[in-house]
Design a protein around this motif. Structure first.
Motif, PDB file in Angstrom:
ATOM      1  N   SER A   1      41.295  45.538  43.859  1.00 49.09           N
ATOM      2  CA  SER A   1      40.863  44.441  44.358  1.00 49.09           C
ATOM      3  C   SER A   1      41.922  43.242  43.945  1.00 49.09           C
ATOM      4  O   SER A   1      42.204  43.320  42.840  1.00 49.09           O
ATOM      5  N   LEU A   2      41.707  42.178  44.619  1.00 47.83           N
ATOM      6  CA  LEU A   2      42.206  40.858  44.179  1.00 47.83           C
ATOM      7  C   LEU A   2      41.935  40.395  42.775  1.00 47.83           C
ATOM      8  O   LEU A   2      42.808  40.164  42.048  1.00 47.83           O
ATOM      9  N   ARG A   3      40.487  40.478  42.596  1.00 51.43           N
ATOM     10  CA  ARG A   3      39.974  40.218  41.410  1.00 51.43           C
ATOM     11  C   ARG A   3      40.613  40.944  40.292  1.00 51.43           C
ATOM     12  O   ARG A   3      41.157  40.600  38.897  1.00 51.43           O
ATOM     13  N   PHE A   4      40.770  42.310  40.257  1.00 44.01           N
ATOM     14  CA  PHE A   4      41.263  43.181  39.358  1.00 44.01           C
ATOM     15  C   PHE A   4      42.845  42.952  39.170  1.00 44.01           C
ATOM     16  O   PHE A   4      43.069  42.630  37.803  1.00 44.01           O
ATOM     17  N   ILE A   5      43.494  42.542  40.087  1.00 39.63           N
ATOM     18  CA  ILE A   5      44.994  42.147  39.924  1.00 39.63           C
ATOM     19  C   ILE A   5      45.130  40.786  39.151  1.00 39.63           C
ATOM     20  O   ILE A   5      45.913  40.638  38.170  1.00 39.63           O
TER      21      ILE A   5
ATOM     22  N   ALA B   1      42.499  39.589  37.074  1.00 44.05           N
ATOM     23  CA  ALA B   1      42.268  39.641  35.636  1.00 44.05           C
ATOM     24  C   ALA B   1      43.388  40.437  34.856  1.00 44.05           C
ATOM     25  O   ALA B   1      43.864  40.056  33.837  1.00 44.05           O
ATOM     26  N   GLU B   2      44.334  41.156  35.690  1.00 44.99           N
ATOM     27  CA  GLU B   2      45.353  41.981  34.936  1.00 44.99           C
ATOM     28  C   GLU B   2      46.590  40.812  34.796  1.00 44.99           C
ATOM     29  O   GLU B   2      47.135  40.874  33.727  1.00 44.99           O
ATOM     30  N   LEU B   3      46.544  39.956  35.528  1.00 37.95           N
ATOM     31  CA  LEU B   3      47.771  38.733  35.190  1.00 37.95           C
ATOM     32  C   LEU B   3      47.305  38.069  34.147  1.00 37.95           C
ATOM     33  O   LEU B   3      48.283  37.380  33.337  1.00 37.95           O
ATOM     34  N   ILE B   4      46.129  37.772  33.950  1.00 35.37           N
ATOM     35  CA  ILE B   4      45.501  36.791  32.822  1.00 35.37           C
ATOM     36  C   ILE B   4      45.799  37.830  31.444  1.00 35.37           C
ATOM     37  O   ILE B   4      46.509  37.521  30.413  1.00 35.37           O
ATOM     38  N   ARG B   5      45.506  39.101  31.613  1.00 35.57           N
ATOM     39  CA  ARG B   5      45.749  40.114  30.479  1.00 35.57           C
ATOM     40  C   ARG B   5      47.094  40.154  30.290  1.00 35.57           C
ATOM     41  O   ARG B   5      47.462  40.196  29.017  1.00 35.57           O
TER      42      ARG B   5
END
Ligand SMILES: Nc1nc2c(ncn2[C@@H]2O[C@H](COP(=O)(O)OP(=O)(O)O)[C@@H](O)[C@H]2O)c(=O)[nH]1
Ligand SMILES: [Mg+2]
Length: 309
Positions: free
Chosen positions: A194-198, A200-204
């Motif tokens: 999901s866009l949410r997952f991506i 969150a990954e960009l923040i990580r």
């Protein structure tokens, strides 16, 4: 039409995520100079006139303590190896043979075709002396796999960063994949995530890029709200750390650090979404989340049964 699943497998930092992004021509999977950035398997879907390839990017293979976040990462690797059409075993020539041996037990378990892929070819000329271990290791792998269900079909060399040899690699892949219907709808979607997952990954990713050595490994990101119908898009995310002292480091004096992280992440999210974003980051302590199973689960890192290796 060709169709199939291709797993990118290898030790941490060999360039699996960089390769995924190179074949997709998009920054889907996060890449940082630090090992063990990738925690979950991520599918990247490549649609071409030749067919569809579903690439699975995986966390790096390493020895993990039982029951913690690293065990989850290894679980993700093992799940990815359940029934692909092709495994690409990436090797970083800057590695060494003693470190690579661990890979054999994974390769021997795979029942698919195998491409041995030496990445970082751009470094080979500069560091030629250091790479003497490489050819004997490749011979050893081929020998060890004789009599197993893992079938070596080719050895190839690329530079994922410089995108050299990637086209030839894709040809090799399409040659080996079976004919069949696409596994995912043939549209613009690049991933099953999901866009949410991506996001969150960009923040990580920015936590990895902006914090000292150890802290990013104690960080998890959860998207708390995502208001896409607003202009700008409003995203609120929580960064979980394990200790109060880490919280201080993530925030920084007078909130300087978190501001840097937020600005860098927001820019990447805006690039991805093609529109303005308002990103709000908060930090919370979730004591020892990397080692406690219920906390891991609450952050989306669920260990099945008792963890295997
Ligand atoms: N010199 C060079 N560096 C690379 C290449 N591919 C990846 N890297 C670097 O290796 C590091 C780890 O890459 P990453 O894709 O995150 O590795 P992963 O852990 O296997 O997913 C990053 O700093 C990349 O920029 C390559 O072809 N050449
Ligand atoms: Mg990775």
């Amino acid at each position: 039409m060709k169709s199939g699943i291709v797993v990118l497998l290898g030790r941490p930092n060999v360039g699996k995520s960089t390769l995924l992004n190179a074949v997709l021509k998009e920054d889907l999977s996060i890449v940082t100079p630090k090992a063990q950035t990738t925690r979950d398997q991520i599918r990247g879907i490549l649609n071409e006139p030749r067919g569809q390839v579903v690439f699975i990017d995986t966390p790096g293979v390493h020895k993990a303590k039982e029951g913690g976040i690293n065990a989850f990462m290894i679980q993700e690797v093992k799940k990815a190896l359940d029934g692909p059409d092709l495994v690409i075993y990436l090797i970083d020539p800057m590695s060494k043979v003693s470190a690579e041996r661990l890979m054999l037990e994974y390769l021997k378990e795979a029942s698919s075709k195998l491409i041995l892929l030496v990445n970082k070819a751009d470094l080979v000329k500069v560091h030629a002396e250091q790479f003497k271990w490489l050819d004997p290791w490749i011979d050893e792998v081929k020998q060890e796999l004789q009599g197993t269900r893992c079938e070596w079909i080719a050895t190839h060399s690329i530079s994922a960063v410089k995108k050299k040899g990637v086209k030839e690699l894709l040809q090799l892949i399409f040659d080996e994949l079976p004919n069949g219907e696409p596994l995912y709808p043939v549209d613009d979607s690049l991933t099953d995530r999901s866009l949410r997952f991506i996001v969150a990954e960009l923040i990580r990713k920015q936590l990895f890029m902006n914090l000292g050595d150890e802290i990013p490994y104690s960080c998890a990101v959860e998207i708390e709200s995502f208001k896409e119908n607003k202009k700008p898009v409003v995203i609120q995310a929580m960064i979980y750390v394990e200790r109060e002292s880490q919280k201080g480091m993530v925030i920084g004096s007078q909130g300087k650090k978190i501001k840097e992280i937020g600005t860098a992440a927001r820019k990447e999210i805006e690039k991805l979404m093609g529109e303005k974003v308002f990103l709000e980051l908060r930090v919370k302590v979730l004591a020892a989340w990397t080692s406690e199973q219920t906390k891991l689960k609450s952050l989306g890192y669920e260990l099945e049964k008792r963890s295997r290796k």
